[in-house]
Design an enzyme around this catalytic site. Structure first.
Site, mmCIF file in Angstrom:
data_model
loop_
_atom_site.group_PDB
_atom_site.id
_atom_site.type_symbol
_atom_site.label_atom_id
_atom_site.label_comp_id
_atom_site.label_asym_id
_atom_site.label_seq_id
_atom_site.Cartn_x
_atom_site.Cartn_y
_atom_site.Cartn_z
ATOM 1 N N ASP A 275 0.863 -1.174 0.000
ATOM 2 C CA ASP A 275 0.000 0.000 0.000
ATOM 3 C C ASP A 275 0.905 1.232 0.000
ATOM 4 O O ASP A 275 2.102 1.127 0.308
ATOM 5 C CB ASP A 275 -0.886 -0.040 1.248
ATOM 6 C CG ASP A 275 -1.645 1.252 1.467
ATOM 7 O OD1 ASP A 275 -2.371 1.674 0.552
ATOM 8 O OD2 ASP A 275 -1.503 1.832 2.552
ATOM 9 N N ASP B 264 -0.168 5.175 0.907
ATOM 10 C CA ASP B 264 -0.410 6.137 1.990
ATOM 11 C C ASP B 264 -0.544 5.420 3.326
ATOM 12 O O ASP B 264 -1.365 4.510 3.482
ATOM 13 C CB ASP B 264 -1.692 6.925 1.716
ATOM 14 C CG ASP B 264 -1.612 7.733 0.430
ATOM 15 O OD1 ASP B 264 -0.711 8.560 0.328
ATOM 16 O OD2 ASP B 264 -2.445 7.515 -0.469
ATOM 17 N N ASP C 44 -1.389 -0.847 5.979
ATOM 18 C CA ASP C 44 -1.531 -0.243 7.305
ATOM 19 C C ASP C 44 -2.966 -0.166 7.802
ATOM 20 O O ASP C 44 -3.195 0.302 8.917
ATOM 21 C CB ASP C 44 -0.980 1.189 7.272
ATOM 22 C CG ASP C 44 -1.889 2.129 6.485
ATOM 23 O OD1 ASP C 44 -2.414 3.103 7.062
ATOM 24 O OD2 ASP C 44 -2.102 1.881 5.284
#
Length: 219
Positions: free
Chosen positions: A8, A10, A167
């Site tokens: 991922d 961001d 995240d």
């Protein structure tokens, strides 16, 4: 050791919250609304820019029929300043270099539109590490649909183990639906306690990532 590791963007590779919040607040200013605190906008992040804008609209009580207009406006603001304050998380460049030295092939699967995603990676000198970058507008689907992740791995054109690093709850759901091991970065934009997010392994320091990847590949 050959493995495909997809990240991922961001909240996992980069802390982009400042630039996302700035773009959102410029849009609010354009429509005569007071700015929102960065911590509030942080809660809107995770499902791509259109969803961020939808959450902002609902929070501010703006008309939902302006969603397309305000999404484009926010994207324009973001594209004009996507790397003003965005930085890699500590240890990320070193971790990516080490993973490449280990023989891993790396990619990015993000719900951020592809053009600003590539811009951020280029501006931060990270694009050289990645063989594929798929954004939220690269396909007709996006995370948590596992096809977005599958396409990211397929674009790397490599065999061997597949691992996903993210995240958020969205990333965890994507990995679970794809039945792919998931490494959870605990210092990103998650909204749920770590113990409640399905993951294979968790880490809070990016310099630990190569050793964790090696552990999963050997297991």
């Amino acid at each position: 050791m050959t493995a495909a590791v997809v990240f991922d963007l961001d909240g996992t590779l980069v802390d982009s919250l400042g630039d996302l919040a700035a773009a959102a607040n410029r849009t609010l200013s354009d429509v005569g609304h007071d700015p929102l605190a960065t911590d509030i906008i942080k809660g809107f992040v995770g499902n791509g820019l259109p969803k961020l804008v939808e959450r902002m609209i609902r929070h501010c009580g703006l008309p939902l029929d302006r969603h397309a207009e305000l999404t484009q406006l926010t994207l324009n603001h973001y594209n004009s300043a996507a790397s003003e304050t965005t930085v890699p998380y500590p240890g990320i460049p070193e971790a990516l270099a080490k993973l490449q030295q280990m023989g891993c092939v790396l990619g990015v699967c993000t719900n951020k539109p592809e053009t600003p995603a590539r811009h951020v990676l280029e501006a931060l000198n990270l694009s050289r590490y990645f063989g594929a970058v798929l954004g939220g507008d690269s396909l007709s689907t996006r995370k948590p649909d596992p096809n977005h992740l599958f396409a990211s791995f397929d674009a790397l054109q490599t065999s061997g183990p597949r691992l996903f690093v993210g995240d958020s709850e969205v990333d965890a759901e994507t990995a679970a639906r794809a039945k792919i091991p998931f490494l959870l970065f605990t210092e990103g934009y998650r909204k749920t306690p770590v113990a409640e997010i399905p993951h294979t392994l968790a880490y809070g320091a990016s310099q630990d990532l190569p050793a964790l990847v090696a552990k999963l590949i050997k297991s």
